[in-house]
Motif scaffolding. Structure first.
Motif, mmCIF file in Angstrom:
data_model
loop_
_atom_site.group_PDB
_atom_site.id
_atom_site.type_symbol
_atom_site.label_atom_id
_atom_site.label_comp_id
_atom_site.label_asym_id
_atom_site.label_seq_id
_atom_site.Cartn_x
_atom_site.Cartn_y
_atom_site.Cartn_z
ATOM 1 N N GLU A 1 49.465 43.887 51.989
ATOM 2 C CA GLU A 1 48.854 44.743 51.265
ATOM 3 C C GLU A 1 47.271 44.568 51.364
ATOM 4 O O GLU A 1 46.783 43.655 51.384
ATOM 5 C CB GLU A 1 48.946 44.830 49.842
ATOM 6 C CG GLU A 1 50.196 44.412 49.272
ATOM 7 C CD GLU A 1 50.765 42.802 49.073
ATOM 8 O OE1 GLU A 1 50.587 42.296 47.802
ATOM 9 O OE2 GLU A 1 50.680 42.089 50.154
ATOM 10 N N PRO A 2 46.565 45.826 51.787
ATOM 11 C CA PRO A 2 45.074 45.825 52.517
ATOM 12 C C PRO A 2 44.131 45.138 51.107
ATOM 13 O O PRO A 2 43.188 44.630 51.500
ATOM 14 C CB PRO A 2 44.848 47.157 52.993
ATOM 15 C CG PRO A 2 45.642 47.876 52.102
ATOM 16 C CD PRO A 2 47.111 47.268 52.055
ATOM 17 N N GLU A 3 44.579 45.564 49.924
ATOM 18 C CA GLU A 3 43.687 45.453 48.955
ATOM 19 C C GLU A 3 43.551 43.962 48.397
ATOM 20 O O GLU A 3 42.676 43.507 47.670
ATOM 21 C CB GLU A 3 44.167 46.095 47.674
ATOM 22 C CG GLU A 3 45.541 45.829 47.095
ATOM 23 C CD GLU A 3 46.573 46.487 47.616
ATOM 24 O OE1 GLU A 3 47.651 46.341 47.169
ATOM 25 O OE2 GLU A 3 46.264 47.133 48.546
ATOM 26 N N ILE A 4 44.410 42.810 49.001
ATOM 27 C CA ILE A 4 44.536 41.690 48.627
ATOM 28 C C ILE A 4 43.371 40.836 49.174
ATOM 29 O O ILE A 4 43.097 39.693 48.850
ATOM 30 C CB ILE A 4 45.774 40.791 49.151
ATOM 31 C CG1 ILE A 4 45.981 40.673 50.474
ATOM 32 C CG2 ILE A 4 47.176 41.378 48.470
ATOM 33 C CD1 ILE A 4 47.090 39.795 51.001
ATOM 34 N N ILE A 5 42.618 41.718 50.167
ATOM 35 C CA ILE A 5 41.502 40.731 50.770
ATOM 36 C C ILE A 5 40.439 40.628 49.525
ATOM 37 O O ILE A 5 39.640 39.637 49.605
ATOM 38 C CB ILE A 5 40.778 41.722 51.875
ATOM 39 C CG1 ILE A 5 39.551 40.920 52.703
ATOM 40 C CG2 ILE A 5 40.252 42.866 51.405
ATOM 41 C CD1 ILE A 5 39.091 41.776 53.807
ATOM 42 N N ASN A 6 40.568 41.462 48.390
ATOM 43 C CA ASN A 6 39.667 41.156 47.361
ATOM 44 C C ASN A 6 39.722 39.923 46.778
ATOM 45 O O ASN A 6 38.966 39.393 46.233
ATOM 46 C CB ASN A 6 39.567 42.582 46.547
ATOM 47 C CG ASN A 6 39.323 43.852 47.294
ATOM 48 O OD1 ASN A 6 38.443 43.704 47.806
ATOM 49 N ND2 ASN A 6 40.098 44.808 46.659
ATOM 50 N N ILE A 7 41.054 39.256 46.687
ATOM 51 C CA ILE A 7 41.261 37.926 46.189
ATOM 52 C C ILE A 7 40.409 36.828 47.003
ATOM 53 O O ILE A 7 39.667 36.235 46.234
ATOM 54 C CB ILE A 7 42.906 37.642 46.090
ATOM 55 C CG1 ILE A 7 43.604 38.683 45.484
ATOM 56 C CG2 ILE A 7 42.974 36.267 45.670
ATOM 57 C CD1 ILE A 7 45.048 38.714 45.469
ATOM 58 N N GLY A 8 40.563 37.133 48.399
ATOM 59 C CA GLY A 8 39.888 36.281 49.015
ATOM 60 C C GLY A 8 38.510 36.160 48.872
ATOM 61 O O GLY A 8 37.735 35.350 48.747
ATOM 62 N N LEU A 9 37.713 37.673 48.832
ATOM 63 C CA LEU A 9 36.314 37.714 48.539
ATOM 64 C C LEU A 9 35.820 37.115 47.059
ATOM 65 O O LEU A 9 34.739 36.903 46.914
ATOM 66 C CB LEU A 9 36.046 39.441 48.710
ATOM 67 C CG LEU A 9 36.031 40.049 49.862
ATOM 68 C CD1 LEU A 9 35.880 41.598 49.660
ATOM 69 C CD2 LEU A 9 34.931 39.296 50.875
ATOM 70 N N SER A 10 36.952 37.259 46.174
ATOM 71 C CA SER A 10 36.524 36.848 44.842
ATOM 72 C C SER A 10 36.321 35.237 45.021
ATOM 73 O O SER A 10 35.529 34.775 44.023
ATOM 74 C CB SER A 10 37.540 36.982 43.673
ATOM 75 O OG SER A 10 38.581 36.234 44.018
ATOM 76 N N TYR A 11 37.154 34.818 45.854
ATOM 77 C CA TYR A 11 36.957 33.076 45.688
ATOM 78 C C TYR A 11 35.432 32.798 46.445
ATOM 79 O O TYR A 11 34.823 31.951 46.099
ATOM 80 C CB TYR A 11 38.135 32.430 46.700
ATOM 81 C CG TYR A 11 39.178 32.152 45.887
ATOM 82 C CD1 TYR A 11 39.537 30.881 45.231
ATOM 83 C CD2 TYR A 11 40.424 33.093 45.466
ATOM 84 C CE1 TYR A 11 40.610 30.765 44.249
ATOM 85 C CE2 TYR A 11 41.313 32.761 44.788
ATOM 86 C CZ TYR A 11 41.505 31.637 44.208
ATOM 87 O OH TYR A 11 42.498 31.531 43.484
ATOM 88 N N ILE A 12 35.191 33.545 47.530
ATOM 89 C CA ILE A 12 33.909 33.288 48.279
ATOM 90 C C ILE A 12 32.660 33.712 47.315
ATOM 91 O O ILE A 12 31.953 32.864 47.157
ATOM 92 C CB ILE A 12 33.827 34.386 49.554
ATOM 93 C CG1 ILE A 12 34.808 33.896 50.422
ATOM 94 C CG2 ILE A 12 32.261 34.426 49.906
ATOM 95 C CD1 ILE A 12 34.787 34.956 51.677
ATOM 96 N N GLU A 13 32.879 34.810 46.499
ATOM 97 C CA GLU A 13 31.901 35.050 45.497
ATOM 98 C C GLU A 13 31.640 33.999 44.447
ATOM 99 O O GLU A 13 30.764 33.499 44.031
ATOM 100 C CB GLU A 13 31.942 36.405 44.876
ATOM 101 C CG GLU A 13 31.848 37.564 45.755
ATOM 102 C CD GLU A 13 32.410 38.828 45.332
ATOM 103 O OE1 GLU A 13 32.967 38.915 44.153
ATOM 104 O OE2 GLU A 13 32.277 40.034 45.910
ATOM 105 N N ASN A 14 32.683 33.406 43.938
ATOM 106 C CA ASN A 14 32.924 32.473 42.841
ATOM 107 C C ASN A 14 32.132 31.252 43.349
ATOM 108 O O ASN A 14 31.440 30.372 42.687
ATOM 109 C CB ASN A 14 34.213 32.128 42.190
ATOM 110 C CG ASN A 14 34.171 31.314 41.327
ATOM 111 O OD1 ASN A 14 33.745 31.778 40.085
ATOM 112 N ND2 ASN A 14 34.802 30.046 41.458
#
Length: 670
Positions: free
Chosen positions: A518-531
């Motif tokens: 699913e293309p939207e799951i990249i947002n989960i990875g980005l949330s870890y980077i931002e955190n």
């Protein structure tokens, strides 16, 4: 477009949908099966197959045609089963398929087909006019049974893939219910993983391998203990007494039970499933070690595993630079994808059914096996019966390639949620012991059975880039630079540092840039980077310089006190730098110090070359990152020096006065 055209357009769409529903209904009403009669035939036997048709449609299928076809021998390299010509066909025309069951027999001497040993694709088709009502693919396997062939059976490595991406955010809250639904304990219908393990427990005579993703185990533990999840846009607490938690605990217990079987070998998937190619090309070899160690640590801690041989499954991009860090960790073997094989292909006898030793330019070596991902692709079919027959056919062709040579085929069972993979496994295990040219083995046995070529191969594979992957890796690199700087400031045992490293390993997962998901799951990875970035900034903001205002020097030299408050709760290593016009520092202007958990006072000797006020900048930093800085005013007064000079002149003048006076008095006496 006028109203008439619009009306015709919508009417056309309506009838198209009606015909589509009729076609779908045909699939549901008419069930087609094919039984080839035997798992394999010897060349002197007679082929006897049965076509079974079951109609649930009250209306008969009139004027239907059933056709049976055998195609040319299966090509392992081809992705199309029916790439060759038709060798034999038989048709039944003008049939009226009424509600109920109907059987058709196909019989033909193998010798009359004029075919050699091998696997031959079979296709059964049911048509009504130009519409295909049902299709069934299968395989006719011809193999002569001889003692010579039984000496070197194909070593079949069946590898089950227990893989799962991260479903929780950095705060430990599950973002969806996908995994929970997968593991939910329902007494009448056990969850998918439990079914898989039940098949293995029922067949202890068949050797199997399981690749375990540590992230899956970690999430099962969290679910089993009760967890927090987003439900209806709110955070809900899910109790450990629920069916999801019970199902998760059951899987862990079944894994422990399966582990006790001597027929099962467990293989670790690197923690968070990263791209070894990306990590090694960035020079992040320590991160590779972190993924390997963290993965085994979780499996050992939760499941009590003691790995008899140390292997890893890596289905993400691999590169030469990854060989050294993996070899350094003393792994016995690595299982890679077929796509990685092309770079070490040397001659026509080279194939993926051997073990290989690959090395880099510094002679670091790894033993590798390759997953036959073309066979895995066929196993993804919903028709489990066809999938098993095709698998047996491909294994027959692999064996016949060089029957006198020991080979090993690694077959990775797909993690396909749409297909009943445990049913596929169950059907395969029901017949596998009747196939003399196949011997199921564990991975460590395959490594010992099949010796690699004498000379190691130089390995290289380039990771395919995409725009999303490139942009994500840029963010990941920037985040790593921040974390690496923070890590150099803190101790290895620091709990905040450990938590951030764990989050960064998750951020490195190849799942976030795998375009097949699913293309939207990249947002989960980005949330870890931002955190991670926010947490590091928050921690560094707890370090403040509390020295303010003016500092007066009673003379050209003096000492500057610098007070720094550390409220992080742990020691932090920083650099302190002083600079200013007309100011110099005899002991150096930069010092590296460890800030303790309190107010820290450091003193810098200073010399002012000018009378009056000078500006002093104090900076606390680590490498290029400034943590805090202040501007101070240094006021150097020369009153002390002037008084000293005046006093000396006065004493000298007084001394000269008394000397002159004494000299005059002496002159009078004479």
């Amino acid at each position: 477009m006028n109203r008439r055209h619009i009306f015709i357009f919508f009417v056309s769409i309506f009838f198209l949908l009606i015909f589509q529903q009729i076609a779908l209904a045909a699939d549901d009403f008419l069930i087609l099966n094919f039984n080839p009669g035997k798992i394999f035939y010897q060349p002197n036997e007679k082929f006897s197959g049965t076509i079974s048709l079951t109609s649930n449609n009250p209306q008969p299928y009139k004027n239907a045609t059933v056709s049976f076809a055998i195609y040319e021998r299966l090509e392992l390299e081809s992705e199309d089963l029916r790439a060759g010509k038709t060798l034999f066909t038989q048709k039944w025309q003008g049939l009226s398929l009424k509600q109920g069951e109907k059987e058709l027999k196909v019989e033909k001497p193998i010798s009359a087909l004029k075919i050699k040993e091998g696997a031959y694709p079979v296709l059964v088709t049911v048509r009504q006019k130009n519409n295909i009502l049902a299709e069934k693919e299968s395989m006719l396997i011809v193999m002569s049974d001889s003692e010579e062939k039984k000496q070197t059976p194909l070593a079949a490595v069946f590898l089950l893939n227990f893989n799962e991406r991260v479903h929780f955010n950095p705060q430990g809250i599950f973002l969806d219910e996908k995994l929970q639904e997968e593991v939910k304990d329902i007494s009448s219908n056990p969850n998918r993983y439990a079914k898989y393990l039940d098949v293995l427990l029922k067949r202890p005579d068949i050797k199997t391998n399981i690749a375990l993703n540590p992230v899956l185990i970690q999430q099962l533990v969290d679910i089993g203990n009760g967890y927090r999840a987003y439900r209806d846009k709110k955070i809900a607490k899910v109790l450990s007494s629920g069916p999801e938690a019970q199902g998760a605990r059951d899987i862990i217990e079944k894994l422990k039970e399966v582990y006790d079987s001597e027929k099962i070998e467990f293989v670790s998937i690197p923690y968070a499933n990263p791209s070894f190619s990306f990590l090694s090309n960035k020079g992040w070899n320590n991160n590779i070690s972190f993924h390997l160690d963290a993965g085994e640590e979780i499996l050992t801690k939760v499941l009590g595993f003691n790995f008899e041989s140390r292997g890893i499954l890596s289905l993400t991009p691999f590169s030469t630079n990854a060989i050294a860090p993996i070899a350094k960790n003393d792994f016995d073997y690595v299982v890679l994808n077929w796509s990685s094989f092309e770079s070490i292909l040397k001659n026509k006898n080279d194939d993926i059914y051997k073990t290989y030793q690959i090395q880099d330019l510094k002679n670091n070596r790894l033993t590798v096996l390759f997953n036959d991902d073309k066979t895995t692709a066929y196993l993804k079919r919903k028709d489990t019966d066809s999938a098993v027959r095709i698998l047996l056919g491909r294994l027959a062709e692999i064996y016949l390639k060089r029957p006198d040579e020991q080979k090993a085929a690694v077959i990775l069972f797909p993690d396909n949620k749409e297909q009943s993979s445990e049913e596929l496994l169950e059907r395969l295990y029901a017949v596998i012991n009747d196939v003399f040219w196949i011997k199921t083995v564990k991975l460590k046995e395959a490594v010992s059975l099949v010796s690699p070529p004498g000379k190691p191969s130089i390995f290289s594979e380039e990771e395919k880039e995409s725009y999303i992957k490139t942009q994500y890796y840029k963010r990941l690199t920037s985040c790593w630079n921040n974390f690496d700087l923070y890590a150099k400031m803190t101790d290895k045992q620091n709990l905040v540092r450990k938590k951030l490293l764990e989050e960064f390993l998750i951020a490195e997962s190849n799942d976030w840039v795998d375009l097949r998901k699913e293309p939207e799951i990249i947002n989960i990875g980005l949330s870890y980077i931002e955190n991670i970035e926010e947490k590091i900034s928050s921690e560094l903001n707890k370090i403040k310089i509390i020295t303010k205002g003016k500092i007066t020097l009673s003379g050209p030299t003096g000492k500057v006190p610098v007070a720094i408050l550390n409220q992080t709760g742990y020691p932090v290593s920083v650099s302190i730098a002083l600079s200013g016009n007309n100011l110099s520092f005899p002991d150096g202007s930069i010092k590296t110090k460890t800030l303790e958990l309190k107010e820290n006072l450091f003193v810098f000797p200073v010399i002012s070359s000018a009378l009056g006020a000078s500006q002093l900048k104090v900076k606390v930093y680590k490498k290029e990152r400034v943590i805090d800085q202040v501007d101070l005013t240094i006021n150097a007064t020369y009153f002390g020096r002037t008084l000293l000079v005046v006093t000396i002149i006065f004493i000298l003048a007084l001394g000269v006065f008394f000397l002159l006076r004494r000299f005059k008095i002496g002159k009078r006496v004479r």
